[in-house]
Design a protein around this motif. Structure first.
Motif, PDB file in Angstrom:
ATOM      1  N   ARG A   7       0.849  -1.196   0.000  1.00 51.49           N
ATOM      2  CA  ARG A   7       0.000   0.000   0.000  1.00 51.49           C
ATOM      3  C   ARG A   7       0.883   1.245   0.000  1.00 51.49           C
ATOM      4  O   ARG A   7       1.846   1.340   0.751  1.00 51.49           O
ATOM      5  CB  ARG A   7      -0.914   0.022   1.232  1.00 51.49           C
ATOM      6  N   TRP A   8       0.534   2.190  -0.851  1.00 57.11           N
ATOM      7  CA  TRP A   8       1.293   3.431  -0.956  1.00 57.11           C
ATOM      8  C   TRP A   8       0.644   4.520  -0.103  1.00 57.11           C
ATOM      9  O   TRP A   8      -0.532   4.410   0.260  1.00 57.11           O
ATOM     10  CB  TRP A   8       1.370   3.875  -2.412  1.00 57.11           C
ATOM     11  N   PRO A   9       1.365   5.583   0.237  1.00 55.79           N
ATOM     12  CA  PRO A   9       0.763   6.682   1.006  1.00 55.79           C
ATOM     13  C   PRO A   9      -0.450   7.261   0.294  1.00 55.79           C
ATOM     14  O   PRO A   9      -0.515   7.294  -0.935  1.00 55.79           O
ATOM     15  CB  PRO A   9       1.904   7.708   1.097  1.00 55.79           C
ATOM     16  N   ARG A  10      -1.402   7.712   1.082  1.00 56.12           N
ATOM     17  CA  ARG A  10      -2.600   8.323   0.517  1.00 56.12           C
ATOM     18  C   ARG A  10      -2.293   9.741   0.057  1.00 56.12           C
ATOM     19  O   ARG A  10      -1.292  10.339   0.432  1.00 56.12           O
ATOM     20  CB  ARG A  10      -3.712   8.326   1.556  1.00 56.12           C
ATOM     21  N   GLY A  11      -3.244  10.281  -0.735  1.00 54.76           N
ATOM     22  CA  GLY A  11      -3.030  11.594  -1.333  1.00 54.76           C
ATOM     23  C   GLY A  11      -2.694  12.685  -0.345  1.00 54.76           C
ATOM     24  O   GLY A  11      -1.733  13.437  -0.526  1.00 54.76           O
ATOM     25  N   ARG A  12      -3.443  12.764   0.749  1.00 51.23           N
ATOM     26  CA  ARG A  12      -3.226  13.859   1.702  1.00 51.23           C
ATOM     27  C   ARG A  12      -1.960  13.659   2.535  1.00 51.23           C
ATOM     28  O   ARG A  12      -1.487  14.600   3.189  1.00 51.23           O
ATOM     29  CB  ARG A  12      -4.432  13.995   2.631  1.00 51.23           C
ATOM     30  N   ASP A  13      -1.414  12.446   2.526  1.00 53.72           N
ATOM     31  CA  ASP A  13      -0.198  12.171   3.292  1.00 53.72           C
ATOM     32  C   ASP A  13       1.081  12.452   2.511  1.00 53.72           C
ATOM     33  O   ASP A  13       2.162  12.506   3.109  1.00 53.72           O
ATOM     34  CB  ASP A  13      -0.177  10.703   3.742  1.00 53.72           C
ATOM     35  N   TRP A  14       0.981  12.619   1.205  1.00 57.31           N
ATOM     36  CA  TRP A  14       2.185  12.726   0.383  1.00 57.31           C
ATOM     37  C   TRP A  14       3.096  13.895   0.753  1.00 57.31           C
ATOM     38  O   TRP A  14       4.330  13.734   0.759  1.00 57.31           O
ATOM     39  CB  TRP A  14       1.817  12.789  -1.094  1.00 57.31           C
ATOM     40  N   PRO A  15       2.574  15.099   1.064  1.00 53.48           N
ATOM     41  CA  PRO A  15       3.496  16.187   1.459  1.00 53.48           C
ATOM     42  C   PRO A  15       4.331  15.833   2.687  1.00 53.48           C
ATOM     43  O   PRO A  15       5.537  16.107   2.711  1.00 53.48           O
ATOM     44  CB  PRO A  15       2.546  17.365   1.742  1.00 53.48           C
ATOM     45  N   ALA A  16       3.712  15.208   3.687  1.00 56.29           N
ATOM     46  CA  ALA A  16       4.452  14.814   4.890  1.00 56.29           C
ATOM     47  C   ALA A  16       5.436  13.693   4.582  1.00 56.29           C
ATOM     48  O   ALA A  16       6.574  13.692   5.079  1.00 56.29           O
ATOM     49  CB  ALA A  16       3.481  14.381   5.991  1.00 56.29           C
ATOM     50  N   VAL A  17       5.019  12.731   3.754  1.00 52.62           N
ATOM     51  CA  VAL A  17       5.909  11.635   3.369  1.00 52.62           C
ATOM     52  C   VAL A  17       7.126  12.176   2.626  1.00 52.62           C
ATOM     53  O   VAL A  17       8.268  11.760   2.881  1.00 52.62           O
ATOM     54  CB  VAL A  17       5.156  10.611   2.490  1.00 52.62           C
ATOM     55  N   ALA A  18       6.889  13.106   1.720  1.00 51.21           N
ATOM     56  CA  ALA A  18       7.996  13.690   0.955  1.00 51.21           C
ATOM     57  C   ALA A  18       8.952  14.458   1.864  1.00 51.21           C
ATOM     58  O   ALA A  18      10.174  14.342   1.742  1.00 51.21           O
ATOM     59  CB  ALA A  18       7.446  14.607  -0.132  1.00 51.21           C
ATOM     60  N   ALA A  19       8.391  15.253   2.790  1.00 48.40           N
ATOM     61  CA  ALA A  19       9.235  16.048   3.693  1.00 48.40           C
ATOM     62  C   ALA A  19      10.077  15.157   4.589  1.00 48.40           C
ATOM     63  O   ALA A  19      11.288  15.384   4.764  1.00 48.40           O
ATOM     64  CB  ALA A  19       8.359  16.971   4.538  1.00 48.40           C
ATOM     65  N   LEU A  20       9.470  14.105   5.146  1.00 44.84           N
ATOM     66  CA  LEU A  20      10.217  13.195   6.009  1.00 44.84           C
ATOM     67  C   LEU A  20      11.228  12.376   5.201  1.00 44.84           C
ATOM     68  O   LEU A  20      12.323  12.075   5.690  1.00 44.84           O
ATOM     69  CB  LEU A  20       9.259  12.274   6.758  1.00 44.84           C
ATOM     70  N   GLY A  21      10.859  12.020   3.974  1.00 46.92           N
ATOM     71  CA  GLY A  21      11.794  11.296   3.114  1.00 46.92           C
ATOM     72  C   GLY A  21      13.023  12.127   2.792  1.00 46.92           C
ATOM     73  O   GLY A  21      14.151  11.628   2.799  1.00 46.92           O
ATOM     74  N   VAL A  22      12.820  13.423   2.519  1.00 50.08           N
ATOM     75  CA  VAL A  22      13.940  14.324   2.252  1.00 50.08           C
ATOM     76  C   VAL A  22      14.808  14.456   3.505  1.00 50.08           C
ATOM     77  O   VAL A  22      16.044  14.440   3.430  1.00 50.08           O
ATOM     78  CB  VAL A  22      13.425  15.693   1.783  1.00 50.08           C
ATOM     79  N   MET A  23      14.152  14.565   4.683  1.00 48.92           N
ATOM     80  CA  MET A  23      14.906  14.728   5.920  1.00 48.92           C
ATOM     81  C   MET A  23      15.743  13.486   6.229  1.00 48.92           C
ATOM     82  O   MET A  23      16.919  13.598   6.631  1.00 48.92           O
ATOM     83  CB  MET A  23      13.961  14.997   7.090  1.00 48.92           C
ATOM     84  N   PHE A  24      15.183  12.296   6.019  1.00 45.03           N
ATOM     85  CA  PHE A  24      15.862  11.062   6.400  1.00 45.03           C
ATOM     86  C   PHE A  24      16.813  10.573   5.315  1.00 45.03           C
ATOM     87  O   PHE A  24      18.026  10.506   5.511  1.00 45.03           O
ATOM     88  CB  PHE A  24      14.824   9.993   6.722  1.00 45.03           C
ATOM     89  N   TYR A  25      16.269  10.233   4.145  1.00 47.08           N
ATOM     90  CA  TYR A  25      17.090   9.664   3.078  1.00 47.08           C
ATOM     91  C   TYR A  25      17.944  10.716   2.378  1.00 47.08           C
ATOM     92  O   TYR A  25      18.915  10.373   1.696  1.00 47.08           O
ATOM     93  CB  TYR A  25      16.204   8.966   2.055  1.00 47.08           C
ATOM     94  N   GLY A  26      17.565  11.984   2.537  1.00 40.92           N
ATOM     95  CA  GLY A  26      18.346  13.048   1.935  1.00 40.92           C
ATOM     96  C   GLY A  26      19.309  13.682   2.917  1.00 40.92           C
ATOM     97  O   GLY A  26      20.502  13.370   2.945  1.00 40.92           O
ATOM     98  N   VAL A  27      18.788  14.539   3.792  1.00 48.41           N
ATOM     99  CA  VAL A  27      19.632  15.324   4.688  1.00 48.41           C
ATOM    100  C   VAL A  27      20.392  14.448   5.676  1.00 48.41           C
ATOM    101  O   VAL A  27      21.604  14.600   5.862  1.00 48.41           O
ATOM    102  CB  VAL A  27      18.778  16.364   5.446  1.00 48.41           C
TER     103      VAL A  27
END
Length: 289
Positions: free
Chosen positions: A60-80
């Protein structure tokens, strides 16, 4: 212990070992590429390997309204975070860096308590002090055996671990509404994608052309084993064993880092490191029972 849970714990041990060895491999390749480019290899390749697995398992993939938070946390963890992780290993050894990483369970407890997500009981507090005290003693006692500016890398790594603890706490509701593998793959795509843009703009990929066979092997290890397989095994473990038992395996990480660091980089490790590893294991055990 049921067979499924036993399999989950074995998977978590393997994942922690891959993660620990990644510290030594990162130190091996850090002189040939910058931290952002190394993070691209680890999670860009990791995403390419995890995506077909997630699709095949119909995660199951993140829902539509969750994508901004998923993207921000993904950038913080896997990126920064992993750029900070690689930068820390410029100064400190693989074993010392992984010792800081092994404090993640207790740091997560502290962050969860500060955000009101989890009560920090007297027993948990005692366990936190045991683990953190052991790490402080080990790093201070072993400073003479470490590179001249190891303390700088230790501080950078500890700051990075606090951000990872924050990621763990904030990710839980988002992960529940999707699936562990789908959530991890989506976040990895966001973090690796941003790092790829930064590396391309800064000319980070130019250094890749000069990689020799050993450096290419190191980059592939980071992407395939430390990235894709390591995170898949961690998710596999969380689906079959309790979070506490899975988290306890993180103490395998500095052991694996010390052994590979000694073999690959000629890094030494003394009794102070072993004391720190034992203190972290004891602190996690006290706090999580």
């Amino acid at each position: 212990m049921q067979p499924a849970e036993r399999a989950g714990i074995l998977a978590a041990v393997a994942s922690s070992a891959f993660g620990g060895m990644a510290a030594a491999v990162t130190r091996f390749v850090i002189g040939a590429a910058d931290p952002v480019t190394i993070a691209v290899f680890r999670f860009g390749l990791g995403f390419l390997f995890l995506l077909p697995v997630a699709l095949a398992l119909r995660s199951r993939w993140p829902r539509g309204r969750d994508w901004p938070a998923v993207a921000a946390l993904g950038v913080m963890f896997y990126g920064v975070f992993f750029v900070v992780y690689a930068e820390a290993l410029v100064y400190t050894t693989a074993a010392r860096g992984s010792l800081a990483v092994s404090t993640l369970p207790v740091l997560t407890m502290i962050v969860a308590a500060l955000l009101g997500r989890e009560a920090l009981t007297a027993r948990k507090t005692f366990g936190v002090f045991v683990a953190m005290g052991g790490v402080a003693v080990a790093l201070a006692a072993g400073l003479a055996e470490a590179p001249p500016e190891a303390w700088r890398g230790d501080l950078i790594m500890t700051g990075g671990m606090l951000s990872m603890a924050l990621y763990n706490v904030l990710s839980r509701p988002l992960m529940v509404r999707s699936s562990p593998l789908g959530y991890a793959t989506a976040g990895m795509a966001c973090g690796a994608g941003l790092n790829a843009l930064i590396a391309w703009h800064a000319g980070g990929f130019e250094a890749v052309r000069a990689f020799d066979a050993a450096q290419w092997a190191a980059a592939l290890y980071l992407g395939v084993f430390a990235g894709a397989l390591g995170f898949y095994l961690w998710v596999f473990a969380l689906e079959r064993a309790t979070p506490t038992r899975v988290a306890n395996t993180i103490t395998v990480s500095p052991v694996a880092a010390a052994l590979l660091g000694a073999f690959l980089l000629g890094e030494g490790f003394g009794i102070s490191l072993l004391i720190g590893i034992a203190a972290v294991a004891l602190g996690i055990w006290i706090a999580s029972r």
